[in-house]
Design a protein around this motif. Structure first.
Motif, PDB file in Angstrom:
ATOM      1  N   ARG A   1      -1.233   1.224  -5.778  1.00  0.00           N
ATOM      2  CA  ARG A   1       0.148   1.703  -5.667  1.00  0.00           C
ATOM      3  C   ARG A   1       0.950   0.761  -4.764  1.00  0.00           C
ATOM      4  O   ARG A   1       2.057   0.347  -5.092  1.00  0.00           O
ATOM      5  CB  ARG A   1       0.119   3.117  -5.084  1.00  0.00           C
ATOM      6  CG  ARG A   1       1.442   3.802  -4.982  1.00  0.00           C
ATOM      7  CD  ARG A   1       1.249   5.216  -4.470  1.00  0.00           C
ATOM      8  NE  ARG A   1       1.056   5.288  -3.039  1.00  0.00           N
ATOM      9  CZ  ARG A   1       2.043   5.324  -2.151  1.00  0.00           C
ATOM     10  NH1 ARG A   1       3.288   5.306  -2.566  1.00  0.00           N
ATOM     11  NH2 ARG A   1       1.797   5.387  -0.865  1.00  0.00           N
ATOM     12  N   MET A   2       0.358   0.419  -3.611  1.00  0.00           N
ATOM     13  CA  MET A   2       1.026  -0.480  -2.671  1.00  0.00           C
ATOM     14  C   MET A   2       1.288  -1.838  -3.318  1.00  0.00           C
ATOM     15  O   MET A   2       2.371  -2.409  -3.165  1.00  0.00           O
ATOM     16  CB  MET A   2       0.165  -0.695  -1.424  1.00  0.00           C
ATOM     17  CG  MET A   2       0.211   0.451  -0.453  1.00  0.00           C
ATOM     18  SD  MET A   2       1.827   0.570   0.337  1.00  0.00           S
ATOM     19  CE  MET A   2       1.570   2.042   1.297  1.00  0.00           C
ATOM     20  N   ALA A   3       0.281  -2.342  -4.025  1.00  0.00           N
ATOM     21  CA  ALA A   3       0.442  -3.648  -4.673  1.00  0.00           C
ATOM     22  C   ALA A   3       1.599  -3.591  -5.666  1.00  0.00           C
ATOM     23  O   ALA A   3       2.447  -4.487  -5.712  1.00  0.00           O
ATOM     24  CB  ALA A   3      -0.851  -4.042  -5.386  1.00  0.00           C
TER      25      ALA A   3
ATOM     26  N   ILE B   1       4.186  -1.486  -5.710  1.00  0.00           N
ATOM     27  CA  ILE B   1       5.476  -1.327  -5.025  1.00  0.00           C
ATOM     28  C   ILE B   1       5.906  -2.648  -4.387  1.00  0.00           C
ATOM     29  O   ILE B   1       7.065  -3.044  -4.460  1.00  0.00           O
ATOM     30  CB  ILE B   1       5.408  -0.209  -3.959  1.00  0.00           C
ATOM     31  CG1 ILE B   1       5.199   1.139  -4.630  1.00  0.00           C
ATOM     32  CG2 ILE B   1       6.672  -0.183  -3.119  1.00  0.00           C
ATOM     33  CD1 ILE B   1       4.990   2.285  -3.667  1.00  0.00           C
ATOM     34  N   GLU B   2       4.948  -3.351  -3.778  1.00  0.00           N
ATOM     35  CA  GLU B   2       5.286  -4.634  -3.149  1.00  0.00           C
ATOM     36  C   GLU B   2       5.824  -5.627  -4.170  1.00  0.00           C
ATOM     37  O   GLU B   2       6.851  -6.265  -3.942  1.00  0.00           O
ATOM     38  CB  GLU B   2       4.053  -5.231  -2.463  1.00  0.00           C
ATOM     39  CG  GLU B   2       3.754  -4.581  -1.132  1.00  0.00           C
ATOM     40  CD  GLU B   2       2.739  -5.382  -0.312  1.00  0.00           C
ATOM     41  OE1 GLU B   2       2.394  -6.508  -0.704  1.00  0.00           O
ATOM     42  OE2 GLU B   2       2.298  -4.856   0.718  1.00  0.00           O
TER      43      GLU B   2
END
Lengths: 255, 268
Positions: free
Chosen positions: A72-74, A76-77
């Motif tokens: 998810r973080m990847a 969004i980034e």
């Protein structure tokens, strides 16, 4: 191990089996187009399973919370950096999934000395018109199926097992109406969730159980679990189309 | 790809930009390029923006003129910028820096919400802008990038009240109870708003929307009377200030016809 291709293939097969076992108890997620956009629905315990990725992109995931979090973080980034340096219109789910996430997942899956990502995901991107909606089912090994394998279906489903996913798709194929109201879409999505999460019954006479059976099943389940839903709205006052459904609105929709 | 996104900077969007080499280096280090000895630092922020609380929330208004020295370069600049559903940053200062700052702030708040799965608090937002101003101070000292914004928002998580702040060029924030104005035309505007609030028929906080709009237009007209850098209302070209209103329902941009009608009946 490199010199012994057979052992590598065996290791990959074992790893696939292990991941499938880990994912099997996951609560299904259904995503489908309705008159005003795209609706995501699932039922779970406390942990959130539906997420905002960017203005027009949402994610639903089952698997290990730590792995989902990293992916998810990847996502969004990547989307945020692209949206900032170029523009929100340049953020595309197709590029995000095919060129960034898929290689990452495949590498992790095939590096047999490292840990794979225990996650199965639905990404959806709402378009200006229903024809522009995009659904991608992204697997732990980097494989991507568009529209849950069914071309231009306008829906997508994931669950712990292939059989349950098939049943959900069968039901969605039958009941899904791309022009439905949000309320109507919610009913179909909940039916899809119910059939995906019911214990496997191999002796079903006509394939799918009837609506009363599905309703009874989910009413029983919802006593101890929480309904979670979000929408990607096709038209809204702002560029951010993701909206979490909660409180009274969710209550009314699911009644 | 994600290993270094953990820890304290996980929700810090400027940190992400830095990690990816997407943020201008000069803008991050106030220490470099401090103005040469003898050069006098003259802060110039030629415009007028104002904001005040009224019965329906916060009204934020700005004229449309952009100047370079004593040349008018643009007469349709938008200096009242929406940052999220309930926040507005209105800018006086160098447009290039100000718009970039607004862009970083907008993305920062969204990035925080998406990654942390909650809205940033009002204090957090106010502080985020303060940090951007502070990081920009190197440019300010070189005399090329001064930005003096107003920040207006609505506090949902807290007391459900409108909140209004103005900043100085170094990033100090000041919360105000009634009104704020910055830019070269702001002394006149502050005079008008102070007078209205003290001796007017009603306190600013009790004005109806129509009267608030009238007051904003009159204040900008007053500022433009003496300040060449403030556009006020261009009667011939029919260019009106931008007026936005923040309430519990979100941000509303007043349509130009409405402002024009109000201007005609109560200001012109």
């Amino acid at each position: 191990m490199i010199e012994e291709p057979y052992r590598w293939v065996e290791a990959i097969a074992n790893r696939r089996e292990y991941i499938e076992t880990q994912l099997a108890p996951g609560s299904p997620i259904a995503a489908l187009s309705y008159g005003g956009g795209i609706l995501f629905v699932t039922v779970g315990q406390a942990r959130q399973k539906l997420f905002e990725i960017y203005d027009r992109i949402a994610l639903g995931a089952i698997g290990h919370p730590g792995d989902i979090e990293r992916l998810r973080m990847a996502a969004i980034e990547l989307a945020s950096a692209e949206g900032f340096t170029r523009s929100a219109a340049d953020v595309s789910l197709r590029r995000l999934a095919f060129y960034s996430l898929s290689p990452l997942l495949k590498t992790a899956f095939e590096q047999v000395y490292g840990a794979p990502y225990l996650a199965r995901m639905i990404f959806a991107e709402v378009g200006a018109a229903p024809e522009g909606d995009l659904y991608l089912r992204v697997e732990y090994d980097g494989a991507i199926a568009a529209e849950g394998g069914v071309k231009r279906a306008g829906f997508c489903a994931i669950s712990g097992t292939a059989r349950a996913t098939e049943l959900m798709e069968e039901l969605l194929q039958r009941d899904h109406d791309p022009k439905a109201t949000l309320h109507g879409a919610m009913k179909v999505a909940l039916d899809a969730w119910s059939i995906g999460s019911m214990p496997p019954a191999d002796d079903l006479p006509s394939g799918l159980p009837g609506r009363p059976a599905l309703l009874a099943y989910r009413q029983e389940k919802l006593v101890s679990a929480t309904l979670e839903a979000c929408v990607l709205e096709r038209s809204a006052a702002t560029s951010i189309r993701y909206r979490q459904l909660a409180g009274d609105e969710l209550q009314a929709l699911s009644a | 790809m994600t290993g270094d996104s953990l820890g304290a900077a996980a929700a810090d969007f400027p940190a992400l930009l830095r990690r990816r080499g997407l943020l201008n280096e000069a803008a991050q280090s106030p220490a470099v390029g401090v103005s040469s000895a003898g050069a006098v630092f003259v802060p110039t922020h030629s415009t007028t923006i104002l904001a005040f609380k009224f019965s329906g929330g916060v009204l934020v208004a700005g004229d449309r003129r952009a100047t370079a020295g004593n040349t008018v370069v643009y007469d349709r600049a938008d200096k009242v910028l929406e940052i999220d559903r309930h926040s507005i940053m209105a800018i006086a200062g160098v447009p290039a820096t100000a718009w970039e700052m607004a862009r970083v702030l907008e993305h920062s708040l969204q990035y925080f919400r998406r990654t942390q799965l909650q809205e940033m608090s009002v204090d957090g937002k106010v502080r985020a802008l303060s940090k951007l101003l502070r990081d920009n101070f190197g440019f300010v000292m070189q005399g090329v990038g001064v930005v003096v914004p107003i920040f207006a928002t609505y506090d949902f998580a807290g007391d459900g009240q409108a909140r209004l702040y103005f900043y100085d060029a170094m990033g100090a924030q000041f919360e105000v109870a009634e009104y704020a104005a910055t830019g070269s035309g702001s002394p006149a505007v502050r005079g008008v708003l102070f007078y209205e609030n003290r001796w007017g028929k009603k306190l600013l906080g009790k004005l109806r929307e129509d009267d608030a709009v009238t007051l904003a237009l009159r204040a900008l007209d007053t500022a433009a009377e003496a300040d060449t850098a403030t556009g006020g209302v261009d009667r011939q070209a029919r260019i009106f200030p931008i007026i936005k209103i923040i309430s519990a329902a979100g941000i509303k941009t007043l349509p130009e016809e409405q402002i024009a009608a109000r201007f005609k009946s109560t200001v012109a």
